[in-house]
Design a protein around this motif. Sequence first.
Motif, mmCIF file in Angstrom:
data_model
loop_
_atom_site.group_PDB
_atom_site.id
_atom_site.type_symbol
_atom_site.label_atom_id
_atom_site.label_comp_id
_atom_site.label_asym_id
_atom_site.label_seq_id
_atom_site.Cartn_x
_atom_site.Cartn_y
_atom_site.Cartn_z
ATOM 1 N N GLU A 62 -2.385 -9.477 -1.479
ATOM 2 C CA GLU A 62 -2.752 -8.144 -1.016
ATOM 3 C C GLU A 62 -2.187 -7.948 0.387
ATOM 4 O O GLU A 62 -2.873 -8.172 1.370
ATOM 5 C CB GLU A 62 -4.270 -7.975 -1.036
ATOM 6 N N LEU A 63 -0.919 -7.576 0.460
ATOM 7 C CA LEU A 63 -0.214 -7.486 1.739
ATOM 8 C C LEU A 63 -0.377 -8.809 2.486
ATOM 9 O O LEU A 63 -0.704 -8.851 3.668
ATOM 10 C CB LEU A 63 -0.758 -6.314 2.575
ATOM 11 N N LYS A 68 3.491 -7.489 5.964
ATOM 12 C CA LYS A 68 2.660 -6.622 5.121
ATOM 13 C C LYS A 68 3.520 -5.697 4.268
ATOM 14 O O LYS A 68 3.293 -4.490 4.199
ATOM 15 C CB LYS A 68 1.678 -5.813 5.969
ATOM 16 N N ILE A 71 2.981 -6.845 -2.294
ATOM 17 C CA ILE A 71 1.769 -7.032 -3.097
ATOM 18 C C ILE A 71 2.209 -7.667 -4.408
ATOM 19 O O ILE A 71 3.336 -7.446 -4.867
ATOM 20 C CB ILE A 71 1.015 -5.708 -3.373
ATOM 21 N N LYS A 96 -6.808 4.164 -4.316
ATOM 22 C CA LYS A 96 -7.376 3.015 -3.600
ATOM 23 C C LYS A 96 -6.742 1.705 -4.056
ATOM 24 O O LYS A 96 -7.305 0.638 -3.852
ATOM 25 C CB LYS A 96 -8.885 2.951 -3.806
ATOM 26 N N SER A 97 -5.589 1.799 -4.683
ATOM 27 C CA SER A 97 -4.951 0.625 -5.273
ATOM 28 C C SER A 97 -4.192 -0.184 -4.229
ATOM 29 O O SER A 97 -3.971 0.255 -3.093
ATOM 30 C CB SER A 97 -3.969 1.061 -6.364
ATOM 31 N N LEU A 98 -3.756 -1.369 -4.644
ATOM 32 C CA LEU A 98 -2.890 -2.168 -3.777
ATOM 33 C C LEU A 98 -1.589 -1.422 -3.504
ATOM 34 O O LEU A 98 -1.021 -1.515 -2.408
ATOM 35 C CB LEU A 98 -2.593 -3.521 -4.427
ATOM 36 N N ASP A 100 -1.285 1.813 -3.232
ATOM 37 C CA ASP A 100 -1.581 2.806 -2.202
ATOM 38 C C ASP A 100 -1.566 2.167 -0.818
ATOM 39 O O ASP A 100 -1.079 2.757 0.153
ATOM 40 C CB ASP A 100 -2.943 3.454 -2.469
ATOM 41 N N LYS A 101 -2.096 0.952 -0.711
ATOM 42 C CA LYS A 101 -2.108 0.245 0.566
ATOM 43 C C LYS A 101 -0.689 -0.107 1.011
ATOM 44 O O LYS A 101 -0.358 -0.009 2.197
ATOM 45 C CB LYS A 101 -2.958 -1.022 0.451
ATOM 46 N N ALA A 104 1.053 2.993 2.263
ATOM 47 C CA ALA A 104 0.562 3.386 3.590
ATOM 48 C C ALA A 104 1.294 2.620 4.684
ATOM 49 O O ALA A 104 1.429 3.105 5.815
ATOM 50 C CB ALA A 104 -0.940 3.140 3.680
ATOM 51 N N GLU A 105 1.783 1.428 4.352
ATOM 52 C CA GLU A 105 2.525 0.613 5.314
ATOM 53 C C GLU A 105 4.014 0.966 5.336
ATOM 54 O O GLU A 105 4.690 0.796 6.350
ATOM 55 C CB GLU A 105 2.382 -0.877 4.955
#
Length: 208
Positions: A62-63, A68, A71, A96-98, A100-101, A104-105
């Motif tokens: 997870e990042l 980062k 995934i 809210k998924s990996l 999506d995270k 965002a990066e």
Amino acid sequence: MTQYFYDKVQPKTKKGADAQYALSIYLPPAHCVDRNAKIEKKFDNVQAAQVKALLNNHTKCELCTEPKNVIASRTVLTSENKVEHSEHVLLYPVGKSLMDKLLAEARDQSCVVFYSYNSPCVQTCLQSADNILEGLRNWINKRKGKMNAFVFQEIWQKDMMDKNLETEFKKIDEIVPLYRCMRNRKEMECRKCVDNNFVDPFCLPKEK
């Protein structure tokens, strides 16, 4: 890039066979258009070994690397004793998924690659209520007009005889460009799977 994934990240089953997993990474655009770009500069051997160790231990990345930018997951067994395929693990729950995270990066000027060792299975990943298509749309809706690619290496063995594979691959390509990278004499050959609504035979099972 995909050769590097196979050499440095590919997890194994207890019997030593290549295991199914999915990985997504964001990189500078050059890494998706220039064969001479060195992925090691953005995802080095130490980081790749870290991801591989997690996957072999059936743990998600997870990042998990210092930049980062990665995934990854194998197929998992949920708390409800249901099998969740690796692609679904990364793409859901939408919002809210990996993935999506990761997005965002990711910088706007980057290339996002979603890699799956096997092609998404028709029965679960593409046709069931748990299909991954909404997750793919969520990804692309956040990155319209930017560089994105869905890449697979092998065809899922249970789909080798599926006559609808061309139709299903077109569904993916309508959302995100679909590619296959296949090992040929220890070198990866990559091709886009769909062009002008025609599926390249390279992306389909060989006719017997």
